[in-house]
Scaffold this motif. Structure first.
Motif, PDB file in Angstrom:
ATOM      1  N   PHE A  28      12.697  -2.210   6.520  1.00 55.05           N
ATOM      2  CA  PHE A  28      13.255  -2.427   7.862  1.00 55.05           C
ATOM      3  C   PHE A  28      12.877  -1.269   8.787  1.00 55.05           C
ATOM      4  O   PHE A  28      12.432  -1.491   9.920  1.00 55.05           O
ATOM      5  CB  PHE A  28      14.776  -2.550   7.779  1.00 55.05           C
ATOM      6  N   ASP A  64      12.734 -12.013  17.970  1.00 46.62           N
ATOM      7  CA  ASP A  64      13.379 -10.835  17.378  1.00 46.62           C
ATOM      8  C   ASP A  64      12.864 -10.617  15.961  1.00 46.62           C
ATOM      9  O   ASP A  64      12.124 -11.427  15.401  1.00 46.62           O
ATOM     10  CB  ASP A  64      14.907 -10.964  17.401  1.00 46.62           C
ATOM     11  N   TRP A  65      13.281  -9.495  15.356  1.00 43.87           N
ATOM     12  CA  TRP A  65      12.744  -9.093  14.046  1.00 43.87           C
ATOM     13  C   TRP A  65      13.128 -10.063  12.930  1.00 43.87           C
ATOM     14  O   TRP A  65      12.386 -10.203  11.956  1.00 43.87           O
ATOM     15  CB  TRP A  65      13.207  -7.677  13.703  1.00 43.87           C
ATOM     16  N   ARG A  66      14.250 -10.736  13.068  1.00 43.00           N
ATOM     17  CA  ARG A  66      14.642 -11.705  12.041  1.00 43.00           C
ATOM     18  C   ARG A  66      13.659 -12.874  12.008  1.00 43.00           C
ATOM     19  O   ARG A  66      13.299 -13.373  10.939  1.00 43.00           O
ATOM     20  CB  ARG A  66      16.055 -12.217  12.308  1.00 43.00           C
ATOM     21  N   GLN A 111      13.375  -2.172  21.747  1.00 46.19           N
ATOM     22  CA  GLN A 111      14.335  -1.580  20.813  1.00 46.19           C
ATOM     23  C   GLN A 111      15.742  -1.814  21.366  1.00 46.19           C
ATOM     24  O   GLN A 111      15.972  -1.651  22.570  1.00 46.19           O
ATOM     25  CB  GLN A 111      14.098  -0.067  20.656  1.00 46.19           C
ATOM     26  N   GLU A 160       7.200  -4.304  23.377  1.00 51.19           N
ATOM     27  CA  GLU A 160       8.054  -4.062  22.215  1.00 51.19           C
ATOM     28  C   GLU A 160       9.416  -3.569  22.688  1.00 51.19           C
ATOM     29  O   GLU A 160       9.495  -2.677  23.529  1.00 51.19           O
ATOM     30  CB  GLU A 160       7.392  -3.021  21.312  1.00 51.19           C
ATOM     31  N   HIS A 166      12.618  -4.173  17.575  1.00 48.53           N
ATOM     32  CA  HIS A 166      13.638  -5.150  17.206  1.00 48.53           C
ATOM     33  C   HIS A 166      13.323  -6.528  17.772  1.00 48.53           C
ATOM     34  O   HIS A 166      13.841  -7.528  17.281  1.00 48.53           O
ATOM     35  CB  HIS A 166      15.007  -4.682  17.707  1.00 48.53           C
ATOM     36  N   ASN A 204       7.153  -2.313  15.029  1.00 48.00           N
ATOM     37  CA  ASN A 204       7.116  -3.590  15.745  1.00 48.00           C
ATOM     38  C   ASN A 204       8.320  -3.832  16.634  1.00 48.00           C
ATOM     39  O   ASN A 204       8.369  -4.846  17.331  1.00 48.00           O
ATOM     40  CB  ASN A 204       6.992  -4.748  14.749  1.00 48.00           C
ATOM     41  N   VAL A 252      10.308  -2.382  11.600  1.00 45.80           N
ATOM     42  CA  VAL A 252      10.941  -2.402  12.923  1.00 45.80           C
ATOM     43  C   VAL A 252      10.573  -1.152  13.716  1.00 45.80           C
ATOM     44  O   VAL A 252      10.487  -1.188  14.938  1.00 45.80           O
ATOM     45  CB  VAL A 252      12.475  -2.529  12.764  1.00 45.80           C
ATOM     46  N   ASN A 284      10.199 -11.655  10.525  1.00 44.28           N
ATOM     47  CA  ASN A 284      10.153 -11.275   9.103  1.00 44.28           C
ATOM     48  C   ASN A 284      11.215 -12.001   8.291  1.00 44.28           C
ATOM     49  O   ASN A 284      11.721 -11.466   7.304  1.00 44.28           O
ATOM     50  CB  ASN A 284      10.361  -9.760   8.961  1.00 44.28           C
ATOM     51  N   PRO A 289      20.429  -3.460  15.883  1.00 44.64           N
ATOM     52  CA  PRO A 289      19.416  -4.389  15.362  1.00 44.64           C
ATOM     53  C   PRO A 289      20.004  -5.705  14.864  1.00 44.64           C
ATOM     54  O   PRO A 289      19.348  -6.740  14.978  1.00 44.64           O
ATOM     55  CB  PRO A 289      18.790  -3.602  14.208  1.00 44.64           C
TER      56      PRO A 289
END
Length: 416
Positions: free
Chosen positions: A57, A255-257, A229, A227, A66, A64, A61, A260, A233
C-alpha cells in the motif's frame, strides 16, 4: 481464581514430574510446545501478511496516489483549472500533475519494456519514496533540456547500465513520413539509480522532468494525469466523489481501491484463510492439554480422594487442576510470543539461511513484488491471538478439572 496456600502447593507439585509420572510430564511438555508453536505461527504469519499489505500500500499509493484523474485518450489538455479545483476540494491534501507512458528502452542490443514517468522537479525531489531510496547518482542532475533520467535498480541490472551510461528510449508514436510513422528514438544519460523496493516499479520506471517528457512525447502543454493524495486513504472514493461530479466530459476519477482491487482483495482473503488454518494448531495444542490433564487426573485419583477426606472441597480440587492446565497454556503463549518476536526480528536472516541450506530462492522479487520479507505487528491482533489461545486452554482444562472435583473418595478408597 484465588488459590489458598495449600492449593498453590498442590498445583505446583502436580506441575512437576513425580515418581512414575514421566510420561504425563512429557505429554504436558508437548502440550506447552504445541501452544508455543501455534501462537508463534499465528503471530509470525499475521505480522508478515500485515507487513506485506502495508508495504504494498505504501509503495503503490506512494507513487500512484490515492486517486488519479485522467482522460479517456490518455491526454489531459487544459489541466491547470482541474488541478486547482482538485487542490481546493475538502479532504484532498495534494494534487500533482504527471505523465506516464509505456515505452521501450535499449542499450547495446538489450531491449526492455519501461514506463516513462514525467514529474515536476519539486515533486520528484519531495517524494520520499524516490528521494530516500537513491542507490547511486543524484536527483539534482535531473533538469529540463539536459536529457538526464533516473531509472529503477532492477531495470539498470537488466540493461547493464550504471550512473553515466547512455540508454535509448523508443516510442512508437514518432514522426510521420511517406513510408509511415517512424519510431522516435532519443538517447538519455542515466544520472541516478533508485530502488523503491517494489519489483514491478524498480524494473520498469524511467523518471525524468515533466517538461522533458512532454517534449519527448510531443504532448505540448498536455499531461497524462493528475495524482491525488487524500487525508484518509480509506475514504478516498468518498473524498474525490465531488471532484468526479464536476470533472470535464471524457475525464474519469479512479481511486486506489479500483486500481488495485484484485490484489488487495486477494491479500485480505489469504490473510483470513491463514488465520483460520493456523488456529487449528492452537486447537490441537488445547486437545493435548486436555489429554495430559485427563491422564494426570487418572494418576491422582487416590491423592484426590485423600485430599477430599482431609477436607478439600470440590471447588478447591477444581481450582488446582484448572491452575495446572491454564499454567501450561499461559507458559506456552508467553513462549510463543517470544519465539514469534525473535523470528520476526531476524526474519530476513532466516530466509537467507533457509535459501542457503536448501539452495532454493524462497523470496523471488519478481513473484513476491517486494524485495524483502516485510513485517508489521498489529497489537490488537496479538491480543486477539492471546485471548483465543487462552480461551481454548481454559475451555479444554475445565472438563478434566470438573471430573477431578467430582471424584467420590468413598468409591476410590474402597478399592485401593
Amino acid at each position: 481464581m484465588i488459590l489458598s496456600r495449600h492449593e498453590r502447593m498442590i498445583a505446583r507439585r502436580y506441575l512437576l514430574p513425580g515418581k512414575g509420572e514421566g510420561f504425563i510430564f512429557l505429554v504436558a511438555g508437548i502440550s506447552l510446545f504445541a501452544v508455543m508453536l501455534g501462537v508463534a505461527a499465528l503471530v509470525i504469519v499475521m505480522s508478515v501478511m500485515n507487513g506485506f499489505r502495508a508495504e504494498l500500500f505504501d509503495k503503490v499509493v506512494g507513487l500512484n496516489g490515492h486517486a488519479v484523474i485522467q482522460a479517456y485518450g490518455g491526454r489531459l489538455d487544459n489541466w491547470r483549472p482541474l488541478l486547482e479545483q482538485a487542490r481546493s476540494t475538502p479532504g484532498i491534501t495534494s494534487a500533482t500533475p504527471l505523465i506516464e507512458q509505456p515505452l521501450m528502452a535499449s542499450r547495446e542490443g538489450r531491449v526492455e519494456g519501461v514506463l516513462l514517468r514525467g514529474m515536476r522537479l519539486e515533486d520528484i525531489r519531495n517524494n520520499p519514496l524516490i528521494r530516500d531510496n537513491v542507490r547511486a547518482g543524484s536527483l539534482d542532475s535531473l533538469e529540463p533540456g539536459v536529457q538526464n533520467v533516473a531509472i529503477g535498480s532492477r531495470l539498470a541490472e537488466m540493461l547493464g547500465v550504471t550512473v553515466g551510461s547512455q540508454i535509448s528510449l523508443i516510442s512508437p508514436e514518432g514522426r510521420s513520413t511517406p513510408f509511415g510513422t517512424m519510431p522516435r528514438i532519443v538517447g538519455y544519460t542515466v544520472t541516478a539509480i533508485f530502488e523503491i523496493g517494489l519489483y514491478d516499479f524498480d524494473r520498469a520506471y524511467v523518471l525524468m522532468p515533466m517538461e522533458e517528457a512532454q517534449s519527448y512525447l510531443m504532448l505540448g502543454d498536455a499531461i497524462g494525469m493528475i495524482e491525488v493524495q487524500t487525508a484518509d486513504p480509506d475514504r478516498a472514493g468518498e473524498i474525490v466523489a465531488p471532484l468526479a461530479a464536476v470533472a470535464p466530459p471524457g475525464t474519469i476519477v479512479t481511486d486506489w481501491r479500483q486500481m488495485n482491487s484484485e490484489l488487495f482483495e486477494a491479500l485480505q482473503v489469504e490473510r483470513v484463510a491463514m488465520f483460520v488454518v493456523l488456529s487449528i494448531i492452537v486447537l490441537v495444542a488445547a486437545f493435548n492439554i486436555l489429554s495430559s490433564l485427563i491422564m494426570l487426573v487418572r494418576a491422582k485419583y487416590r491423592d484426590i480422594a485423600i485430599l477430599r477426606t482431609m477436607g478439600a472441597t470440590r471447588g478447591g480440587i477444581m481450582k488446582v487442576f484448572m491452575t495446572v492446565g491454564v499454567t501450561i497454556g499461559v507458559l506456552g503463549i508467553i513462549a510463543g510470543l517470544i519465539l514469534g518476536a525473535i523470528f520476526l526480528y531476524f526474519r530476513q536472516s532466516v530466509v537467507v539461511f533457509v535459501q542457503f541450506v536448501t539452495g532454493q530462492n524462497l523470496w523471488d522479487p519478481s513473484i513476491r513484488f517486494l524485495t524483502e520479507l516485510p513485517s508489521k505487528t498489529d497489537p490488537v491482533e496479538v491480543v486477539a491471538i492471546v485471548l483465543m489461545a487462552l480461551t481454548l486452554c481454559v475451555v479444554f482444562t475445565f472438563f478434566p478439572a470438573r471430573t477431578a472435583s467430582r471424584t467420590d473418595p468413598v468409591q476410590v478408597l474402597r478399592y485401593e
